[in-house]
Motif scaffolding. Structure first.
Motif, short mmCIF file in Angstrom:
data_model
loop_
_atom_site.label_atom_id
_atom_site.label_comp_id
_atom_site.label_asym_id
_atom_site.label_seq_id
_atom_site.Cartn_x
_atom_site.Cartn_y
_atom_site.Cartn_z
N GLN A 22 19.57 -9.82 24.30
CA GLN A 22 20.39 -10.70 23.46
C GLN A 22 19.63 -11.20 22.24
O GLN A 22 20.22 -11.41 21.18
CB GLN A 22 20.88 -11.90 24.28
CG GLN A 22 21.84 -11.55 25.39
CD GLN A 22 23.10 -10.89 24.87
OE1 GLN A 22 23.76 -11.40 23.98
NE2 GLN A 22 23.42 -9.74 25.42
N THR A 23 18.34 -11.43 22.40
CA THR A 23 17.55 -12.05 21.33
C THR A 23 16.77 -11.05 20.49
O THR A 23 16.36 -11.38 19.37
CB THR A 23 16.53 -13.04 21.91
OG1 THR A 23 15.66 -12.34 22.81
CG2 THR A 23 17.22 -14.18 22.64
N LYS A 43 11.17 -20.43 15.55
CA LYS A 43 12.15 -19.37 15.29
C LYS A 43 12.59 -18.71 16.60
O LYS A 43 13.78 -18.44 16.80
CB LYS A 43 11.54 -18.33 14.35
CG LYS A 43 12.48 -17.25 13.92
CD LYS A 43 11.80 -16.34 12.90
CE LYS A 43 12.73 -15.24 12.46
NZ LYS A 43 12.11 -14.36 11.46
N CYS A 46 14.84 -21.00 18.59
CA CYS A 46 16.20 -20.96 18.02
C CYS A 46 16.95 -19.73 18.51
O CYS A 46 18.13 -19.83 18.87
CB CYS A 46 16.14 -20.97 16.50
SG CYS A 46 15.60 -22.53 15.79
N LYS A 47 16.30 -18.57 18.56
CA LYS A 47 16.95 -17.35 19.05
C LYS A 47 17.36 -17.50 20.51
O LYS A 47 18.45 -17.08 20.91
CB LYS A 47 16.00 -16.15 18.91
CG LYS A 47 15.86 -15.64 17.52
CD LYS A 47 14.96 -14.41 17.52
CE LYS A 47 14.79 -13.84 16.14
NZ LYS A 47 13.98 -12.60 16.18
N ALA A 49 17.91 -20.32 22.18
CA ALA A 49 19.00 -21.30 22.27
C ALA A 49 20.33 -20.67 21.85
O ALA A 49 21.36 -20.88 22.50
CB ALA A 49 18.69 -22.53 21.41
N ASP A 50 20.31 -19.89 20.79
CA ASP A 50 21.53 -19.22 20.32
C ASP A 50 22.06 -18.24 21.37
O ASP A 50 23.26 -18.19 21.65
CB ASP A 50 21.29 -18.49 19.01
CG ASP A 50 21.16 -19.42 17.82
OD1 ASP A 50 21.49 -20.62 17.94
OD2 ASP A 50 20.68 -18.95 16.76
N ALA A 51 21.15 -17.47 21.96
CA ALA A 51 21.57 -16.48 22.97
C ALA A 51 22.17 -17.16 24.19
O ALA A 51 23.10 -16.65 24.81
CB ALA A 51 20.39 -15.61 23.38
N ASN A 53 23.58 -20.07 24.05
CA ASN A 53 24.65 -20.92 23.56
C ASN A 53 24.44 -22.38 23.98
O ASN A 53 25.34 -23.04 24.50
CB ASN A 53 26.02 -20.41 24.03
CG ASN A 53 27.15 -20.96 23.20
OD1 ASN A 53 26.97 -21.26 22.02
ND2 ASN A 53 28.31 -21.11 23.81
N SER A 55 21.98 -26.13 22.83
CA SER A 55 21.23 -26.77 21.75
C SER A 55 19.73 -26.63 22.03
O SER A 55 19.31 -26.47 23.18
CB SER A 55 21.59 -28.25 21.64
OG SER A 55 21.08 -28.95 22.75
N ILE A 56 18.95 -26.72 20.98
CA ILE A 56 17.50 -26.66 21.14
C ILE A 56 17.03 -27.81 22.01
O ILE A 56 16.12 -27.66 22.83
CB ILE A 56 16.82 -26.67 19.77
CG1 ILE A 56 17.16 -25.39 19.00
CG2 ILE A 56 15.31 -26.82 19.89
CD1 ILE A 56 16.74 -25.40 17.56
#
Length: 62
Positions: A22-23, A43, A46-47, A49-51, A53, A55-56
């Motif tokens: 995913q990342t 960085k 962040c990847k 956390a995004d994967a 879904n 928050s950091i």
């Protein structure tokens, strides 16, 4: 940080391999974070956390 990531992965039935796909972060790198306590860069956090879904902030150790 990794403890929180692992909790989220376990709750969702996902693996480190899934997170890697995913990342785009190599599996070996993720295992360095998991097993050796290596701290990821902002960085990378962040990847992840995004994967996942999330928050950091939810990845911070309590």
């Amino acid at each position: 940080m990794w403890r929180q990531v692992q909790i989220i992965l376990d709750k969702r039935g996902k693996s480190v391999y899934w997170l890697s796909k995913q990342t785009g972060i190599p599996n070996n790198t993720l295992y360095q974070y998991k097993n050796n306590g290596v701290d990821p860069t902002f960085k990378v956090v962040c990847k992840i956390a995004d994967a996942l879904n999330v928050s950091i902030d939810s990845l911070r150790e309590k």
